[in-house]
Scaffold this active site. Structure first.
Site, mmCIF file in Angstrom:
data_model
loop_
_atom_site.group_PDB
_atom_site.id
_atom_site.type_symbol
_atom_site.label_atom_id
_atom_site.label_comp_id
_atom_site.label_asym_id
_atom_site.label_seq_id
_atom_site.Cartn_x
_atom_site.Cartn_y
_atom_site.Cartn_z
ATOM 1 C CD GLN A 14 -3.247 0.461 2.026
ATOM 2 O OE1 GLN A 14 -3.341 -0.675 2.459
ATOM 3 N NE2 GLN A 14 -4.077 1.424 2.376
ATOM 4 C CB SER A 61 2.185 -4.998 3.744
ATOM 5 O OG SER A 61 1.050 -4.948 4.576
ATOM 6 C CG LEU A 62 -1.142 -4.879 -0.650
ATOM 7 C CD1 LEU A 62 -1.598 -5.478 -1.968
ATOM 8 C CD2 LEU A 62 -1.679 -3.488 -0.501
ATOM 9 N NE ARG A 75 -3.207 -8.134 4.790
ATOM 10 C CZ ARG A 75 -2.396 -7.098 4.591
ATOM 11 N NH1 ARG A 75 -2.759 -6.111 3.792
ATOM 12 N NH2 ARG A 75 -1.213 -7.045 5.192
ATOM 13 C CG HIS A 100 2.198 -4.364 9.261
ATOM 14 N ND1 HIS A 100 1.979 -5.696 8.981
ATOM 15 C CD2 HIS A 100 2.015 -3.699 8.094
ATOM 16 C CE1 HIS A 100 1.681 -5.824 7.695
ATOM 17 N NE2 HIS A 100 1.683 -4.624 7.144
ATOM 18 C CD GLN A 135 1.287 -9.570 5.747
ATOM 19 O OE1 GLN A 135 0.115 -9.240 5.842
ATOM 20 N NE2 GLN A 135 1.887 -9.805 4.591
#
Length: 315
Positions: free
Chosen positions: A10, A95-96, A120, A204, A253
Protein backbone atom coordinates in the site's frame (compact mmCIF):
# COMPACT_ATOMS: atom_id res chain seq x y z
CA UNK A 1 21.29 -14.17 -13.18
CA UNK A 2 19.07 -15.54 -10.42
CA UNK A 3 15.78 -13.63 -10.26
CA UNK A 4 13.22 -12.81 -7.58
CA UNK A 5 9.84 -11.24 -8.29
CA UNK A 6 8.66 -8.73 -5.70
CA UNK A 7 5.22 -7.19 -5.30
CA UNK A 8 4.47 -3.71 -3.93
CA UNK A 9 2.39 -2.77 -0.91
CA UNK A 10 0.00 0.00 0.00
CA UNK A 11 1.16 3.48 -0.88
CA UNK A 12 2.13 2.52 -4.44
CA UNK A 13 -1.40 3.10 -5.77
CA UNK A 14 -2.13 5.95 -8.18
CA UNK A 15 -5.14 6.83 -10.31
CA UNK A 16 -4.52 5.49 -13.82
CA UNK A 17 -2.55 2.43 -12.74
CA UNK A 18 -3.13 -0.58 -14.96
CA UNK A 19 -4.99 1.38 -17.63
CA UNK A 20 -2.27 1.17 -20.29
CA UNK A 21 -1.99 -2.58 -19.68
CA UNK A 22 -5.73 -3.05 -20.18
CA UNK A 23 -5.74 -0.95 -23.34
CA UNK A 24 -2.80 -2.82 -24.87
CA UNK A 25 -3.24 -6.44 -23.76
CA UNK A 26 -6.22 -8.77 -23.63
CA UNK A 27 -4.83 -10.87 -20.75
CA UNK A 28 -4.59 -7.71 -18.61
CA UNK A 29 -8.19 -6.76 -19.43
CA UNK A 30 -9.25 -10.25 -18.40
CA UNK A 31 -7.56 -9.82 -14.99
CA UNK A 32 -9.37 -6.57 -14.26
CA UNK A 33 -12.71 -8.01 -15.42
CA UNK A 34 -12.24 -11.06 -13.18
CA UNK A 35 -11.38 -8.93 -10.16
CA UNK A 36 -14.39 -6.68 -10.78
CA UNK A 37 -16.62 -9.76 -10.97
CA UNK A 38 -15.13 -11.34 -7.85
CA UNK A 39 -15.76 -8.20 -5.82
CA UNK A 40 -19.08 -7.23 -7.38
CA UNK A 41 -17.53 -3.77 -7.81
CA UNK A 42 -16.24 -1.78 -10.77
CA UNK A 43 -12.82 -1.50 -9.13
CA UNK A 44 -11.11 -1.03 -12.50
CA UNK A 45 -13.11 2.14 -13.13
CA UNK A 46 -12.04 3.52 -9.78
CA UNK A 47 -8.41 2.61 -10.54
CA UNK A 48 -8.41 4.38 -13.88
CA UNK A 49 -10.64 7.39 -13.24
CA UNK A 50 -10.53 7.93 -9.47
CA UNK A 51 -11.34 9.76 -7.34
CA UNK A 52 -8.00 9.36 -5.63
CA UNK A 53 -9.51 9.56 -2.13
CA UNK A 54 -11.69 6.54 -2.85
CA UNK A 55 -8.89 4.53 -4.46
CA UNK A 56 -6.68 5.25 -1.43
CA UNK A 57 -9.21 3.65 0.93
CA UNK A 58 -7.51 0.54 2.28
CA UNK A 59 -10.29 -1.79 1.14
CA UNK A 60 -9.90 -0.55 -2.45
CA UNK A 61 -6.15 0.05 -2.65
CA UNK A 62 -5.25 -3.49 -1.55
CA UNK A 63 -7.14 -5.51 -4.20
CA UNK A 64 -6.38 -2.83 -6.81
CA UNK A 65 -2.61 -3.13 -6.33
CA UNK A 66 -2.86 -6.93 -6.49
CA UNK A 67 -4.85 -6.65 -9.75
CA UNK A 68 -2.16 -4.55 -11.43
CA UNK A 69 0.55 -6.97 -10.34
CA UNK A 70 -1.41 -9.94 -11.68
CA UNK A 71 -2.10 -8.13 -14.95
CA UNK A 72 1.66 -7.67 -15.44
CA UNK A 73 2.27 -11.36 -14.66
CA UNK A 74 -0.38 -12.52 -17.14
CA UNK A 75 0.95 -10.24 -19.89
CA UNK A 76 4.56 -11.38 -19.41
CA UNK A 77 3.35 -14.96 -19.64
CA UNK A 78 1.10 -14.50 -22.68
CA UNK A 79 3.35 -12.18 -24.67
CA UNK A 80 6.81 -13.45 -23.76
CA UNK A 81 6.46 -16.87 -22.13
CA UNK A 82 7.88 -15.52 -18.87
CA UNK A 83 6.27 -17.22 -15.86
CA UNK A 84 6.98 -17.29 -12.15
CA UNK A 85 7.84 -20.98 -12.40
CA UNK A 86 10.34 -20.65 -15.25
CA UNK A 87 11.93 -17.35 -14.19
CA UNK A 88 11.89 -16.70 -10.44
CA UNK A 89 13.69 -18.54 -7.66
CA UNK A 90 11.61 -16.72 -5.03
CA UNK A 91 8.63 -14.38 -4.77
CA UNK A 92 8.07 -11.86 -2.00
CA UNK A 93 5.67 -9.00 -1.37
CA UNK A 94 5.52 -6.06 1.01
CA UNK A 95 2.51 -6.44 3.33
CA UNK A 96 -0.52 -6.82 1.00
CA UNK A 97 2.02 -7.57 -1.75
CA UNK A 98 2.52 -10.96 -0.13
CA UNK A 99 -0.98 -11.86 -1.34
CA UNK A 100 -0.03 -10.70 -4.85
CA UNK A 101 3.11 -12.85 -4.67
CA UNK A 102 1.09 -15.87 -3.60
CA UNK A 103 -1.51 -15.34 -6.32
CA UNK A 104 1.28 -15.03 -8.91
CA UNK A 105 2.81 -18.27 -7.59
CA UNK A 106 -0.52 -20.10 -7.76
CA UNK A 107 -1.36 -20.40 -4.06
CA UNK A 108 -4.57 -18.37 -4.39
CA UNK A 109 -6.90 -17.99 -7.35
CA UNK A 110 -7.20 -14.42 -8.63
CA UNK A 111 -10.77 -14.11 -7.37
CA UNK A 112 -9.91 -15.44 -3.92
CA UNK A 113 -6.93 -13.08 -3.64
CA UNK A 114 -9.18 -10.12 -4.48
CA UNK A 115 -11.84 -11.15 -1.96
CA UNK A 116 -9.27 -11.80 0.78
CA UNK A 117 -7.70 -8.38 0.27
CA UNK A 118 -11.11 -6.69 0.35
CA UNK A 119 -11.78 -8.38 3.71
CA UNK A 120 -8.26 -7.54 4.92
CA UNK A 121 -8.58 -3.89 3.93
CA UNK A 122 -11.94 -3.45 5.62
CA UNK A 123 -10.80 -5.29 8.75
CA UNK A 124 -7.60 -3.26 9.06
CA UNK A 125 -9.48 0.00 8.58
CA UNK A 126 -12.11 -0.84 11.20
CA UNK A 127 -9.74 -2.36 13.79
CA UNK A 128 -9.22 1.00 15.53
CA UNK A 129 -11.35 4.18 15.75
CA UNK A 130 -10.25 6.78 13.20
CA UNK A 131 -7.62 9.15 14.60
CA UNK A 132 -6.57 7.00 17.56
CA UNK A 133 -3.60 5.35 15.84
CA UNK A 134 -0.62 6.62 13.88
CA UNK A 135 2.51 5.57 12.03
CA UNK A 136 5.86 7.36 11.67
CA UNK A 137 8.93 6.76 9.53
CA UNK A 138 12.18 6.97 11.48
CA UNK A 139 14.98 7.89 9.10
CA UNK A 140 18.63 7.33 9.91
CA UNK A 141 18.23 4.71 12.66
CA UNK A 142 18.98 1.00 12.47
CA UNK A 143 16.22 -1.45 13.34
CA UNK A 144 17.44 -2.29 16.86
CA UNK A 145 17.62 1.37 17.86
CA UNK A 146 14.22 2.14 16.33
CA UNK A 147 12.62 -0.85 18.08
CA UNK A 148 14.13 0.26 21.39
CA UNK A 149 12.77 3.77 20.89
CA UNK A 150 9.32 2.30 20.23
CA UNK A 151 9.48 0.18 23.38
CA UNK A 152 10.51 3.18 25.46
CA UNK A 153 7.72 5.29 23.97
CA UNK A 154 4.95 2.76 24.62
CA UNK A 155 4.44 3.62 28.32
CA UNK A 156 1.45 1.29 28.55
CA UNK A 157 0.18 2.11 25.04
CA UNK A 158 0.98 0.22 21.84
CA UNK A 159 4.08 1.29 19.92
CA UNK A 160 6.14 -1.14 17.87
CA UNK A 161 8.32 -1.40 14.79
CA UNK A 162 5.96 -2.11 11.89
CA UNK A 163 8.20 -2.07 8.80
CA UNK A 164 11.94 -2.72 8.67
CA UNK A 165 12.32 -1.42 5.14
CA UNK A 166 16.06 -0.80 4.95
CA UNK A 167 18.95 0.29 7.12
CA UNK A 168 17.96 3.78 8.09
CA UNK A 169 14.25 3.45 7.24
CA UNK A 170 12.07 1.90 9.94
CA UNK A 171 8.35 2.60 10.35
CA UNK A 172 6.74 2.49 13.80
CA UNK A 173 3.02 2.01 14.47
CA UNK A 174 0.67 2.21 17.42
CA UNK A 175 -1.38 4.57 19.55
CA UNK A 176 -1.12 8.15 18.33
CA UNK A 177 0.37 9.59 21.53
CA UNK A 178 2.91 6.77 21.79
CA UNK A 179 4.03 7.16 18.17
CA UNK A 180 4.44 10.90 18.70
CA UNK A 181 6.56 10.18 21.79
CA UNK A 182 8.57 7.69 19.74
CA UNK A 183 9.31 10.32 17.11
CA UNK A 184 10.85 12.60 19.75
CA UNK A 185 12.80 9.74 21.39
CA UNK A 186 14.11 8.65 17.98
CA UNK A 187 15.42 12.14 17.25
CA UNK A 188 17.18 12.14 20.62
CA UNK A 189 18.76 8.78 19.68
CA UNK A 190 20.14 10.11 16.42
CA UNK A 191 17.36 9.85 13.85
CA UNK A 192 17.87 12.30 10.99
CA UNK A 193 14.11 12.75 10.74
CA UNK A 194 10.91 11.32 12.16
CA UNK A 195 8.01 11.78 9.74
CA UNK A 196 4.38 11.18 10.72
CA UNK A 197 2.75 9.27 7.86
CA UNK A 198 -0.64 10.11 6.30
CA UNK A 199 -2.23 6.72 7.00
CA UNK A 200 -5.78 5.87 7.96
CA UNK A 201 -4.90 3.24 10.59
CA UNK A 202 -1.89 1.92 12.56
CA UNK A 203 -0.93 -1.12 10.48
CA UNK A 204 1.32 -3.99 11.59
CA UNK A 205 0.99 -3.56 15.33
CA UNK A 206 -0.99 -5.15 18.16
CA UNK A 207 -3.91 -2.75 17.59
CA UNK A 208 -4.64 -4.75 14.43
CA UNK A 209 -5.56 -7.90 16.38
CA UNK A 210 -9.26 -7.70 15.34
CA UNK A 211 -8.09 -7.69 11.71
CA UNK A 212 -5.81 -10.67 12.37
CA UNK A 213 -8.81 -12.55 13.79
CA UNK A 214 -10.86 -11.67 10.69
CA UNK A 215 -8.10 -12.94 8.40
CA UNK A 216 -7.74 -16.17 10.36
CA UNK A 217 -11.43 -16.79 9.75
CA UNK A 218 -11.29 -15.81 6.07
CA UNK A 219 -8.13 -17.81 5.29
CA UNK A 220 -9.51 -20.93 6.99
CA UNK A 221 -12.11 -21.36 4.26
CA UNK A 222 -10.03 -20.53 1.17
CA UNK A 223 -8.44 -23.16 -1.06
CA UNK A 224 -4.66 -22.86 -1.00
CA UNK A 225 -2.07 -24.83 -2.95
CA UNK A 226 1.70 -24.87 -2.63
CA UNK A 227 3.33 -21.96 -4.52
CA UNK A 228 5.32 -22.92 -7.62
CA UNK A 229 8.36 -21.25 -6.03
CA UNK A 230 8.87 -20.40 -2.33
CA UNK A 231 7.46 -17.17 -0.93
CA UNK A 232 9.84 -15.31 1.39
CA UNK A 233 7.39 -14.34 4.11
CA UNK A 234 7.26 -10.93 5.78
CA UNK A 235 7.13 -12.08 9.39
CA UNK A 236 9.75 -14.84 9.25
CA UNK A 237 12.02 -13.44 6.51
CA UNK A 238 12.34 -17.06 5.38
CA UNK A 239 10.84 -19.14 2.55
CA UNK A 240 7.51 -20.93 2.91
CA UNK A 241 5.93 -23.51 0.61
CA UNK A 242 3.39 -25.35 2.79
CA UNK A 243 -0.14 -23.86 2.68
CA UNK A 244 -0.70 -24.36 6.42
CA UNK A 245 2.47 -22.43 7.26
CA UNK A 246 1.60 -19.72 4.73
CA UNK A 247 -1.86 -19.33 6.26
CA UNK A 248 -0.38 -18.97 9.74
CA UNK A 249 2.19 -16.45 8.49
CA UNK A 250 -0.45 -14.31 6.77
CA UNK A 251 -2.43 -14.08 10.00
CA UNK A 252 0.69 -13.18 12.00
CA UNK A 253 1.63 -10.57 9.38
CA UNK A 254 -1.37 -8.36 10.27
CA UNK A 255 0.05 -7.53 13.72
CA UNK A 256 3.70 -8.36 13.07
CA UNK A 257 6.70 -6.54 11.64
CA UNK A 258 7.25 -6.56 7.88
CA UNK A 259 10.91 -7.64 7.89
CA UNK A 260 11.58 -6.47 4.34
CA UNK A 261 15.28 -5.70 4.79
CA UNK A 262 15.84 -9.24 6.05
CA UNK A 263 13.69 -10.75 3.28
CA UNK A 264 15.93 -9.15 0.67
CA UNK A 265 19.06 -10.17 2.59
CA UNK A 266 17.83 -13.79 2.65
CA UNK A 267 17.28 -13.81 -1.11
CA UNK A 268 20.69 -12.26 -1.79
CA UNK A 269 22.32 -14.84 0.49
CA UNK A 270 20.61 -17.54 -1.57
CA UNK A 271 21.93 -16.30 -4.89
CA UNK A 272 19.43 -13.70 -6.10
CA UNK A 273 21.18 -11.09 -8.22
CA UNK A 274 18.14 -9.51 -9.93
CA UNK A 275 14.97 -8.13 -8.33
CA UNK A 276 11.98 -7.41 -10.58
CA UNK A 277 9.19 -5.32 -9.06
CA UNK A 278 5.88 -6.44 -10.54
CA UNK A 279 3.06 -3.88 -10.42
CA UNK A 280 2.45 -0.24 -9.57
CA UNK A 281 5.22 2.14 -8.56
CA UNK A 282 8.92 1.66 -7.87
CA UNK A 283 9.12 1.70 -4.06
CA UNK A 284 10.61 -1.77 -3.74
CA UNK A 285 13.05 -1.12 -6.57
CA UNK A 286 14.39 1.83 -4.60
CA UNK A 287 14.63 -0.25 -1.43
CA UNK A 288 16.45 -3.00 -3.33
CA UNK A 289 19.13 -0.53 -4.31
CA UNK A 290 19.64 0.24 -0.59
CA UNK A 291 19.33 -3.35 0.65
CA UNK A 292 21.17 -5.12 -2.17
CA UNK A 293 23.42 -2.60 -3.87
CA UNK A 294 25.26 -5.25 -5.89
CA UNK A 295 22.05 -6.64 -7.40
CA UNK A 296 20.11 -5.38 -10.42
CA UNK A 297 16.62 -4.04 -9.72
CA UNK A 298 13.93 -2.68 -12.02
CA UNK A 299 10.14 -2.28 -12.10
CA UNK A 300 7.52 -3.33 -14.64
CA UNK A 301 4.07 -1.87 -14.19
CA UNK A 302 2.83 -0.29 -17.43
CA UNK A 303 2.38 -1.36 -21.04
CA UNK A 304 5.52 0.48 -22.16
CA UNK A 305 7.61 -1.44 -19.62
CA UNK A 306 6.73 -4.93 -20.84
CA UNK A 307 9.01 -5.46 -23.84
CA UNK A 308 12.10 -3.93 -22.20
CA UNK A 309 11.50 -5.87 -18.98
CA UNK A 310 11.09 -9.12 -20.89
CA UNK A 311 14.38 -8.49 -22.70
CA UNK A 312 16.16 -7.80 -19.41
CA UNK A 313 14.66 -10.88 -17.75
CA UNK A 314 15.72 -13.08 -20.67
CA UNK A 315 19.15 -11.51 -20.59
Amino acid sequence: MTTAFMFPGQGSQAVGMGKSLAEAFGPARAVFEEVDAALGQKLSGLMWDGPDAELTLTENAQPALMAVSMAVIRVLEAEHGITVANTASFVAGHSLGEYSALAAAGTFSLGDAARLLKIRGRAMQSATPVGTGAMAALLGLDFATAAAAAAEAAQGDVCQAANDNSDGQVVVSGSKAAVERCAEIAKARGAKRAVMLPVSAPFHCALMQPAADAMAEALATVKMTAPVVPVVANVGAAPLSEPAAIRQSLVAQVTGTVRWRECVAFMVAHGVTRFVEIGAGKVLTGLSKKNASEATAFAVGAAEDIAAAAAQIRG
